[in-house]
Motif scaffolding. Structure first.
Motif, PDB file in Angstrom:
ATOM      1  N   ARG A   1      26.364  53.956  -8.167  1.00  0.00           N
ATOM      2  CA  ARG A   1      26.148  55.398  -8.017  1.00  0.00           C
ATOM      3  C   ARG A   1      26.651  55.833  -6.651  1.00  0.00           C
ATOM      4  N   ILE A   2      27.482  56.849  -6.658  1.00  0.00           N
ATOM      5  CA  ILE A   2      28.120  57.339  -5.440  1.00  0.00           C
ATOM      6  C   ILE A   2      27.423  58.628  -4.995  1.00  0.00           C
TER       7      ILE A   2
ATOM      8  N   VAL B   1      30.899  54.466 -10.468  1.00  0.00           N
ATOM      9  CA  VAL B   1      32.069  53.615 -10.588  1.00  0.00           C
ATOM     10  C   VAL B   1      31.614  52.321 -11.251  1.00  0.00           C
ATOM     11  N   ALA B   2      32.301  51.895 -12.301  1.00  0.00           N
ATOM     12  CA  ALA B   2      31.979  50.651 -12.989  1.00  0.00           C
ATOM     13  C   ALA B   2      32.806  49.516 -12.383  1.00  0.00           C
TER      14      ALA B   2
ATOM     15  N   VAL C   1      22.851  53.645   6.049  1.00  0.00           N
ATOM     16  CA  VAL C   1      23.182  53.659   4.627  1.00  0.00           C
ATOM     17  C   VAL C   1      22.227  52.695   3.942  1.00  0.00           C
ATOM     18  N   ASN C   2      21.541  53.177   2.938  1.00  0.00           N
ATOM     19  CA  ASN C   2      20.622  52.341   2.171  1.00  0.00           C
ATOM     20  C   ASN C   2      21.289  51.985   0.856  1.00  0.00           C
ATOM     21  N   VAL C   3      21.173  50.723   0.481  1.00  0.00           N
ATOM     22  CA  VAL C   3      21.743  50.261  -0.779  1.00  0.00           C
ATOM     23  C   VAL C   3      20.624  49.618  -1.592  1.00  0.00           C
ATOM     24  N   PHE C   4      20.519  50.060  -2.831  1.00  0.00           N
ATOM     25  CA  PHE C   4      19.504  49.544  -3.739  1.00  0.00           C
ATOM     26  C   PHE C   4      20.187  48.891  -4.930  1.00  0.00           C
ATOM     27  N   VAL C   5      19.682  47.745  -5.330  1.00  0.00           N
ATOM     28  CA  VAL C   5      20.143  47.072  -6.539  1.00  0.00           C
ATOM     29  C   VAL C   5      18.981  47.120  -7.516  1.00  0.00           C
TER      30      VAL C   5
ATOM     31  N   VAL D   1      23.785  49.812  -8.826  1.00  0.00           N
ATOM     32  CA  VAL D   1      23.779  49.800  -7.360  1.00  0.00           C
ATOM     33  C   VAL D   1      23.780  51.251  -6.921  1.00  0.00           C
ATOM     34  N   SER D   2      22.778  51.638  -6.148  1.00  0.00           N
ATOM     35  CA  SER D   2      22.681  53.007  -5.663  1.00  0.00           C
ATOM     36  C   SER D   2      22.928  53.026  -4.164  1.00  0.00           C
ATOM     37  N   ILE D   3      23.865  53.864  -3.746  1.00  0.00           N
ATOM     38  CA  ILE D   3      24.168  54.048  -2.328  1.00  0.00           C
ATOM     39  C   ILE D   3      23.482  55.347  -1.917  1.00  0.00           C
ATOM     40  N   ILE D   4      22.619  55.233  -0.913  1.00  0.00           N
ATOM     41  CA  ILE D   4      21.840  56.405  -0.485  1.00  0.00           C
ATOM     42  C   ILE D   4      21.946  56.543   1.021  1.00  0.00           C
ATOM     43  N   PRO D   5      22.712  57.531   1.511  1.00  0.00           N
ATOM     44  CA  PRO D   5      22.783  57.743   2.943  1.00  0.00           C
ATOM     45  C   PRO D   5      21.420  58.199   3.476  1.00  0.00           C
ATOM     46  N   ALA D   6      21.061  57.668   4.636  1.00  0.00           N
ATOM     47  CA  ALA D   6      19.798  58.090   5.262  1.00  0.00           C
ATOM     48  C   ALA D   6      19.910  59.545   5.684  1.00  0.00           C
TER      49      ALA D   6
END
Length: 91
Positions: free
Chosen positions: A6-7, A21-22, A57-61, A82-87
């Protein structure tokens, strides 16, 4: 099968507006390398000069923060997200 990354909105210009993006499964570092190969510029947004995850940058799986798992060595399996979450900071 694939991993869905997830972007966040702020990084979507790099992916041409794609919200997800896969990519092939593997370690998180392999997923980030594949993301960089597909969308140049994503790697530098996620990793610092030493190759570590940037502090803001926080990354969650699959809803788990990778900083509490195995970091960049965290395994990412088929059908996981995978989720990319900017702080966000401010007051």
């Amino acid at each position: 099968m694939a991993v869905n990354v997830r972007i966040p909105t702020t990084m979507r210009p790099i992916t041409g507006g794609d919200k997800q993006v896969a990519l092939e499964p593997g370690s998180l570092s392999e997923v980030i390398a594949a993301l960089e190969a597909k969308h140049p510029g994503m790697g530098e947004r996620l990793l610092d000069e030493d190759g570590a995850l940037r502090k803001f940058v926080n990354v969650f799986v699959d809803d788990d923060d990778v900083r509490y798992l195995d970091g960049l060595d965290t395994a990412v399996q088929d059908n996981w997200t995978v989720s990319i979450i900017p702080a966000v900071a401010g007051g």
